[in-house]
Design an enzyme around this catalytic site. Sequence first.
Site, PDB file in Angstrom:
ATOM      1  N   LYS A 185       0.031   6.704   9.139  1.00  0.00           N
ATOM      2  CA  LYS A 185      -0.885   7.420   8.194  1.00  0.00           C
ATOM      3  C   LYS A 185      -1.969   6.383   7.519  1.00  0.00           C
ATOM      4  O   LYS A 185      -3.091   6.807   7.699  1.00  0.00           O
ATOM      5  CB  LYS A 185       0.085   8.081   6.933  1.00  0.00           C
ATOM      6  CG  LYS A 185       1.019   9.229   7.214  1.00  0.00           C
ATOM      7  CD  LYS A 185       1.514   9.799   5.921  1.00  0.00           C
ATOM      8  CE  LYS A 185       2.465   8.762   5.073  1.00  0.00           C
ATOM      9  NZ  LYS A 185       3.408   8.282   5.660  1.00  0.00           N
ATOM     10  N   ARG A 197       3.629  15.274  -1.925  1.00  0.00           N
ATOM     11  CA  ARG A 197       4.717  14.785  -1.261  1.00  0.00           C
ATOM     12  C   ARG A 197       5.882  15.547  -1.756  1.00  0.00           C
ATOM     13  O   ARG A 197       7.002  15.343  -1.296  1.00  0.00           O
ATOM     14  CB  ARG A 197       5.027  13.510  -1.703  1.00  0.00           C
ATOM     15  CG  ARG A 197       5.244  12.477  -0.803  1.00  0.00           C
ATOM     16  CD  ARG A 197       5.072  11.011  -1.386  1.00  0.00           C
ATOM     17  NE  ARG A 197       5.790  10.109  -0.648  1.00  0.00           N
ATOM     18  CZ  ARG A 197       5.113   9.061  -0.063  1.00  0.00           C
ATOM     19  NH1 ARG A 197       3.758   9.059  -0.359  1.00  0.00           N
ATOM     20  NH2 ARG A 197       5.647   8.289   0.464  1.00  0.00           N
ATOM     21  N   ARG A 221       6.464  -4.212   9.649  1.00  0.00           N
ATOM     22  CA  ARG A 221       5.007  -4.336   9.143  1.00  0.00           C
ATOM     23  C   ARG A 221       4.807  -5.590   8.365  1.00  0.00           C
ATOM     24  O   ARG A 221       5.555  -5.835   7.453  1.00  0.00           O
ATOM     25  CB  ARG A 221       5.024  -2.907   8.184  1.00  0.00           C
ATOM     26  CG  ARG A 221       3.716  -2.962   7.616  1.00  0.00           C
ATOM     27  CD  ARG A 221       3.258  -1.317   6.923  1.00  0.00           C
ATOM     28  NE  ARG A 221       4.297  -1.023   6.013  1.00  0.00           N
ATOM     29  CZ  ARG A 221       4.463   0.064   5.409  1.00  0.00           C
ATOM     30  NH1 ARG A 221       3.526   0.903   5.740  1.00  0.00           N
ATOM     31  NH2 ARG A 221       5.318   0.599   4.546  1.00  0.00           N
ATOM     32  N   ARG A 244       5.939  -5.897   2.276  1.00  0.00           N
ATOM     33  CA  ARG A 244       6.133  -4.735   1.100  1.00  0.00           C
ATOM     34  C   ARG A 244       7.688  -4.814   0.637  1.00  0.00           C
ATOM     35  O   ARG A 244       8.453  -4.889   1.369  1.00  0.00           O
ATOM     36  CB  ARG A 244       5.775  -3.322   1.515  1.00  0.00           C
ATOM     37  CG  ARG A 244       4.080  -3.173   1.246  1.00  0.00           C
ATOM     38  CD  ARG A 244       3.589  -1.809   1.750  1.00  0.00           C
ATOM     39  NE  ARG A 244       4.492  -0.650   1.352  1.00  0.00           N
ATOM     40  CZ  ARG A 244       4.240   0.664   1.642  1.00  0.00           C
ATOM     41  NH1 ARG A 244       2.938   0.967   2.271  1.00  0.00           N
ATOM     42  NH2 ARG A 244       4.838   1.615   1.309  1.00  0.00           N
ATOM     43  N   ARG A 294      14.100   5.912   1.572  1.00  0.00           N
ATOM     44  CA  ARG A 294      12.873   6.555   1.650  1.00  0.00           C
ATOM     45  C   ARG A 294      12.888   7.636   2.917  1.00  0.00           C
ATOM     46  O   ARG A 294      12.217   8.660   2.678  1.00  0.00           O
ATOM     47  CB  ARG A 294      11.730   5.580   2.301  1.00  0.00           C
ATOM     48  CG  ARG A 294      11.281   4.369   0.968  1.00  0.00           C
ATOM     49  CD  ARG A 294      10.493   3.401   1.405  1.00  0.00           C
ATOM     50  NE  ARG A 294       9.054   3.672   1.988  1.00  0.00           N
ATOM     51  CZ  ARG A 294       8.452   2.770   2.670  1.00  0.00           C
ATOM     52  NH1 ARG A 294       9.032   1.812   2.948  1.00  0.00           N
ATOM     53  NH2 ARG A 294       7.277   3.301   3.084  1.00  0.00           N
TER      54      ARG A 294
HETATM   55  P1  AP5 Z   1       1.528   2.566   8.440  1.00  0.00           P
HETATM   56  O1  AP5 Z   1       0.130   3.059   9.044  1.00  0.00           O
HETATM   57  O2  AP5 Z   1       1.445   1.549   7.606  1.00  0.00           O
HETATM   58  O3  AP5 Z   1       2.267   3.856   8.132  1.00  0.00           O
HETATM   59  P2  AP5 Z   1       2.211   4.885   6.868  1.00  0.00           P
HETATM   60  O4  AP5 Z   1       2.368   6.157   7.352  1.00  0.00           O
HETATM   61  O5  AP5 Z   1       0.951   4.760   6.107  1.00  0.00           O
HETATM   62  O6  AP5 Z   1       3.651   4.304   5.875  1.00  0.00           O
HETATM   63  P3  AP5 Z   1       3.696   3.968   4.655  1.00  0.00           P
HETATM   64  O7  AP5 Z   1       5.135   3.172   4.351  1.00  0.00           O
HETATM   65  O8  AP5 Z   1       2.636   3.442   3.750  1.00  0.00           O
HETATM   66  O9  AP5 Z   1       3.868   5.470   3.836  1.00  0.00           O
HETATM   67  P4  AP5 Z   1       4.875   5.765   2.745  1.00  0.00           P
HETATM   68  O10 AP5 Z   1       4.388   7.140   3.075  1.00  0.00           O
HETATM   69  O11 AP5 Z   1       6.333   5.598   2.726  1.00  0.00           O
HETATM   70  O12 AP5 Z   1       4.144   4.789   1.707  1.00  0.00           O
HETATM   71  P5  AP5 Z   1       3.203   5.105   0.498  1.00  0.00           P
HETATM   72  O13 AP5 Z   1       2.562   3.794   0.261  1.00  0.00           O
HETATM   73  O14 AP5 Z   1       2.527   6.234   0.493  1.00  0.00           O
HETATM   74  O15 AP5 Z   1       2.212   1.892   9.649  1.00  0.00           O
HETATM   75  C1  AP5 Z   1       3.423   1.439   9.532  1.00  0.00           C
HETATM   76  C2  AP5 Z   1       3.513   0.324  10.684  1.00  0.00           C
HETATM   77  O16 AP5 Z   1       3.638   0.979  11.994  1.00  0.00           O
HETATM   78  C3  AP5 Z   1       2.475  -0.583  10.588  1.00  0.00           C
HETATM   79  O17 AP5 Z   1       2.969  -1.938  10.955  1.00  0.00           O
HETATM   80  C4  AP5 Z   1       1.397  -0.261  11.585  1.00  0.00           C
HETATM   81  O18 AP5 Z   1       0.857  -1.236  12.396  1.00  0.00           O
HETATM   82  C5  AP5 Z   1       2.371   0.332  12.907  1.00  0.00           C
HETATM   83  N1  AP5 Z   1       1.933   1.445  13.547  1.00  0.00           N
HETATM   84  C6  AP5 Z   1       0.935   2.301  12.939  1.00  0.00           C
HETATM   85  N2  AP5 Z   1       0.679   3.247  14.046  1.00  0.00           N
HETATM   86  C7  AP5 Z   1       1.367   3.007  15.142  1.00  0.00           C
HETATM   87  C8  AP5 Z   1       1.453   3.251  16.436  1.00  0.00           C
HETATM   88  N3  AP5 Z   1       0.882   4.521  16.873  1.00  0.00           N
HETATM   89  N4  AP5 Z   1       2.569   2.774  17.259  1.00  0.00           N
HETATM   90  C9  AP5 Z   1       2.999   1.700  16.985  1.00  0.00           C
HETATM   91  N5  AP5 Z   1       2.866   1.017  15.793  1.00  0.00           N
HETATM   92  C10 AP5 Z   1       2.171   1.613  14.935  1.00  0.00           C
HETATM   93  O19 AP5 Z   1       4.291   5.151  -0.774  1.00  0.00           O
HETATM   94  C11 AP5 Z   1       5.064   4.280  -1.337  1.00  0.00           C
HETATM   95  C12 AP5 Z   1       5.784   4.580  -2.667  1.00  0.00           C
HETATM   96  O20 AP5 Z   1       5.019   5.243  -3.633  1.00  0.00           O
HETATM   97  C13 AP5 Z   1       6.682   5.669  -2.141  1.00  0.00           C
HETATM   98  O21 AP5 Z   1       8.060   5.255  -1.695  1.00  0.00           O
HETATM   99  C14 AP5 Z   1       6.868   6.493  -3.840  1.00  0.00           C
HETATM  100  O22 AP5 Z   1       7.677   5.636  -4.393  1.00  0.00           O
HETATM  101  C15 AP5 Z   1       5.402   6.245  -4.332  1.00  0.00           C
HETATM  102  N6  AP5 Z   1       4.440   7.308  -3.922  1.00  0.00           N
HETATM  103  C16 AP5 Z   1       3.603   7.444  -3.286  1.00  0.00           C
HETATM  104  N7  AP5 Z   1       2.988   8.739  -3.439  1.00  0.00           N
HETATM  105  C17 AP5 Z   1       3.797   9.335  -4.122  1.00  0.00           C
HETATM  106  C18 AP5 Z   1       3.615  10.729  -4.631  1.00  0.00           C
HETATM  107  N8  AP5 Z   1       2.800  11.536  -4.103  1.00  0.00           N
HETATM  108  N9  AP5 Z   1       4.602  11.263  -5.323  1.00  0.00           N
HETATM  109  C19 AP5 Z   1       5.573  10.473  -5.661  1.00  0.00           C
HETATM  110  N10 AP5 Z   1       5.726   9.339  -5.283  1.00  0.00           N
HETATM  111  C20 AP5 Z   1       4.892   8.674  -4.695  1.00  0.00           C
END
Ligand code: AP5
Length: 224
Positions: free
Chosen positions: A16, A91, A130, A163, A174
């Site tokens: 994402k 979410r 990552r 991270r 997660r």
């Molecule tokens: P990346 O693009 O970083 O993936 P992502 O989907 O953005 O993953 P996140 O881990 O950031 O999402 P998340 O939803 O768990 O975390 P968030 O920060 O929102 O890609 C991942 C890896 O793959 C990278 O190394 C990249 O290079 C590689 N890659 C990408 N595309 C590729 C492809 N096509 N092919 C191969 N490799 C590829 O949330 C973190 C925490 O915050 C949550 O756990 C929760 O505690 C809290 N939180 C956030 N939002 C909320 C909410 N709305 N409500 C409650 N708690 C929340």
Amino acid sequence: MAELNLILLGPPGAGKGTQAERITEDFNLPYIATGNILRAAVSEGTELGIKAKSFMDAGALVPDELIIAVILERLQAADAQDGFLLDGFPRTVPQAEALGTQLAGLERHLSAVLLIDVTDEEVVRRLSGRRVSAKTGRVYHVEFDPPKNEGVCDIDGSRLIQRDDDKPETILNRLAVYHEQTEPLVGFYTELGLLRRFDGARPPVEVHDHIRAQIATLRLEDRI
Ligand code: AP5
């Protein structure tokens, strides 16, 4: 042209953030990522950060009442009036309902919900490799998208880190939380006719091409 109000949905590690970087550039949208907002709050030691930290470290969601208010307020900022890209929100179903109510009250509506789909096995491979620059936010993968020089960001040479929630046991939690609390949104937005699904197993450039083509089609159909 109508405003473009987009949501990125998908499991952790689906790509994402990777796609958001490209989509915000394509369409000049403000990027509102709850994970980034929360991580900044933790590192600044704000009240939100102090409350959110233990949930994030465990791979759990922070409580709805903490995050809903922050995001709904952010959406009222001047830069989000002509469109936005939300990543990581909503979410849970209550978050989606709160967002829907706020937008309806402002006579605004969502343009599309972009679901990036990948398997659990792929999520584990991606998150364990990552690396991110805490300074620029640029995301890398040690195998699939390595930086030019090991351990440092291409943009400014800052150090790359792993991270806290990318440790193996937290990744599994997660994923479980995603399936239980976030996946119901797929049905929620399908019923509203907003869901668009993308194969996230393809290389980043292909996923991006598909998303861009889909948005262009929606515009041609005059849906947005
Ligand atoms: P990346 O693009 O970083 O993936 P992502 O989907 O953005 O993953 P996140 O881990 O950031 O999402 P998340 O939803 O768990 O975390 P968030 O920060 O929102 O890609 C991942 C890896 O793959 C990278 O190394 C990249 O290079 C590689 N890659 C990408 N595309 C590729 C492809 N096509 N092919 C191969 N490799 C590829 O949330 C973190 C925490 O915050 C949550 O756990 C929760 O505690 C809290 N939180 C956030 N939002 C909320 C909410 N709305 N409500 C409650 N708690 C929340």
